[in-house]
Design a protein around this motif. Structure first.
Motif, PDB file in Angstrom:
ATOM      1  N   ASP A 122       0.827  -1.206   0.000  1.00 15.89           N
ATOM      2  CA  ASP A 122       0.000   0.000   0.000  1.00 15.89           C
ATOM      3  C   ASP A 122       0.862   1.258   0.000  1.00 15.89           C
ATOM      4  O   ASP A 122       0.569   2.223  -0.710  1.00 15.89           O
ATOM      5  N   GLN A 123       1.910   1.248   0.786  1.00 16.02           N
ATOM      6  CA  GLN A 123       2.807   2.413   0.850  1.00 16.02           C
ATOM      7  C   GLN A 123       3.515   2.625  -0.493  1.00 16.02           C
ATOM      8  O   GLN A 123       3.658   3.745  -0.959  1.00 16.02           O
ATOM      9  N   ARG A 124       3.923   1.518  -1.104  1.00 14.00           N
ATOM     10  CA  ARG A 124       4.592   1.610  -2.410  1.00 14.00           C
ATOM     11  C   ARG A 124       3.637   2.181  -3.453  1.00 14.00           C
ATOM     12  O   ARG A 124       4.003   3.052  -4.238  1.00 14.00           O
ATOM     13  N   TYR A 125       2.370   1.702  -3.453  1.00 10.81           N
ATOM     14  CA  TYR A 125       1.370   2.233  -4.382  1.00 10.81           C
ATOM     15  C   TYR A 125       1.103   3.709  -4.120  1.00 10.81           C
ATOM     16  O   TYR A 125       0.937   4.488  -5.061  1.00 10.81           O
TER      17      TYR A 125
ATOM     18  N   LEU B 165       3.194   5.902  -2.853  1.00 12.52           N
ATOM     19  CA  LEU B 165       4.351   6.669  -3.344  1.00 12.52           C
ATOM     20  C   LEU B 165       4.331   6.760  -4.868  1.00 12.52           C
ATOM     21  O   LEU B 165       4.619   7.824  -5.437  1.00 12.52           O
ATOM     22  N   GLN B 166       3.971   5.674  -5.540  1.00 15.69           N
ATOM     23  CA  GLN B 166       3.900   5.690  -6.999  1.00 15.69           C
ATOM     24  C   GLN B 166       2.796   6.628  -7.475  1.00 15.69           C
ATOM     25  O   GLN B 166       2.963   7.368  -8.453  1.00 15.69           O
ATOM     26  N   LYS B 167       1.644   6.602  -6.762  1.00 15.46           N
ATOM     27  CA  LYS B 167       0.541   7.480  -7.129  1.00 15.46           C
ATOM     28  C   LYS B 167       0.938   8.938  -6.959  1.00 15.46           C
ATOM     29  O   LYS B 167       0.643   9.778  -7.820  1.00 15.46           O
ATOM     30  N   GLN B 168       1.631   9.261  -5.877  1.00 16.40           N
ATOM     31  CA  GLN B 168       2.074  10.633  -5.652  1.00 16.40           C
ATOM     32  C   GLN B 168       3.053  11.063  -6.734  1.00 16.40           C
ATOM     33  O   GLN B 168       2.984  12.191  -7.232  1.00 16.40           O
ATOM     34  N   GLU B 169       3.943  10.168  -7.125  1.00 22.00           N
ATOM     35  CA  GLU B 169       4.911  10.487  -8.182  1.00 22.00           C
ATOM     36  C   GLU B 169       4.196  10.714  -9.519  1.00 22.00           C
ATOM     37  O   GLU B 169       4.522  11.649 -10.255  1.00 22.00           O
ATOM     38  N   LEU B 170       3.202   9.879  -9.808  1.00 24.70           N
ATOM     39  CA  LEU B 170       2.449  10.052 -11.051  1.00 24.70           C
ATOM     40  C   LEU B 170       1.656  11.360 -11.047  1.00 24.70           C
ATOM     41  O   LEU B 170       1.577  12.041 -12.073  1.00 24.70           O
ATOM     42  N   GLU B 171       1.071  11.712  -9.925  1.00 22.83           N
ATOM     43  CA  GLU B 171       0.336  12.975  -9.835  1.00 22.83           C
ATOM     44  C   GLU B 171       1.273  14.163 -10.019  1.00 22.83           C
ATOM     45  O   GLU B 171       0.917  15.148 -10.673  1.00 22.83           O
ATOM     46  N   LYS B 172       2.461  14.039  -9.467  1.00 20.76           N
ATOM     47  CA  LYS B 172       3.456  15.107  -9.630  1.00 20.76           C
ATOM     48  C   LYS B 172       3.865  15.229 -11.104  1.00 20.76           C
ATOM     49  O   LYS B 172       3.956  16.339 -11.641  1.00 20.76           O
ATOM     50  N   LEU B 173       4.087  14.100 -11.758  1.00 21.15           N
ATOM     51  CA  LEU B 173       4.443  14.111 -13.179  1.00 21.15           C
ATOM     52  C   LEU B 173       3.295  14.662 -14.028  1.00 21.15           C
ATOM     53  O   LEU B 173       3.516  15.433 -14.963  1.00 21.15           O
ATOM     54  N   ARG B 174       2.052  14.288 -13.682  1.00 23.60           N
ATOM     55  CA  ARG B 174       0.898  14.783 -14.422  1.00 23.60           C
ATOM     56  C   ARG B 174       0.785  16.306 -14.282  1.00 23.60           C
ATOM     57  O   ARG B 174       0.517  17.016 -15.252  1.00 23.60           O
TER      58      ARG B 174
END
Length: 180
Positions: free
Chosen positions: A63-66, A68-77
């Motif tokens: 869950d934590q990994r997901y 972090l990945q979601k936050q990174e994707l939102e930042k990239l978006r």
């Protein structure tokens, strides 16, 4: 007896020489340091406990990994959206500039054509033959056929032939629109 303290010895050398025996004395004075050797034969980190620990933390770690990945994707978006907005802004500026440029060129060409329309053919021929071939061809194409023929008649025959071939190729439907 071995002489431990030498009068020529520095304090650092003396401390190095006494460090190992002092450490041994400290370890011997702690009774619990050796107590584990005589403890019952129970493996604290058995394979079952390790598996249980890994099973217990697998879901939260995933869950934590997901997250972090979601936050990174939102930042990239957000970064992409900002860049797209900047590109749209620049595109609008460029299109506005291009429209103003095209409007100016149309006015200039119309004005230039009107100037040559009012000139005498011999004076217009002298000026047009010294211009770039493309510009001279464009001006002559916009003039009426009678005036164009009078101007071409007054020009140097080689220049007139080149201009006539440019005009002919511009009206040829088989000519590619690609200038290369």
């Amino acid at each position: 007896m071995i002489d431990i303290i030498n009068p020529d010895m520095t304090v650092l050398q003396l401390l190095r020489r006494l460090a190992l025996p002092a450490a041994g004395l400290v370890l011997l004075s702690i009774p619990s340091a050796f107590a584990q050797e005589h403890a019952p034969a129970r493996d604290i980190t058995s394979q079952d406990e390790i598996k249980q620990f890994c099973t217990n933390i697998a879901e939260p770690a995933r869950d934590q990994r997901y997250l972090l990945q979601k936050q990174e994707l939102e930042k990239l978006r957000a970064d992409i959206d900002a860049r797209m907005a900047e590109m749209d802004k620049r595109k609008a500026e460029y299109q506005d500039w291009l429209k103003r440029r095209d409007d100016f060129l149309k006015q200039a060409e119309a004005g230039l054509t009107e100037i040559y329309r009012k000139m005498k053919p011999d004076a217009a021929a002298l000026q047009l033959q010294d211009m770039k071939i493309e510009v001279a061809s464009a001006v002559i194409m916009r003039l009426g056929p009678r005036q164009s023929s009078l101007i071409l008649n007054e020009m140097d025959p080689e220049k007139a032939a080149v201009i006539a071939s440019v005009i002919a190729s511009a009206s040829d439907p088989n000519t590619s629109k690609d200038p290369s």
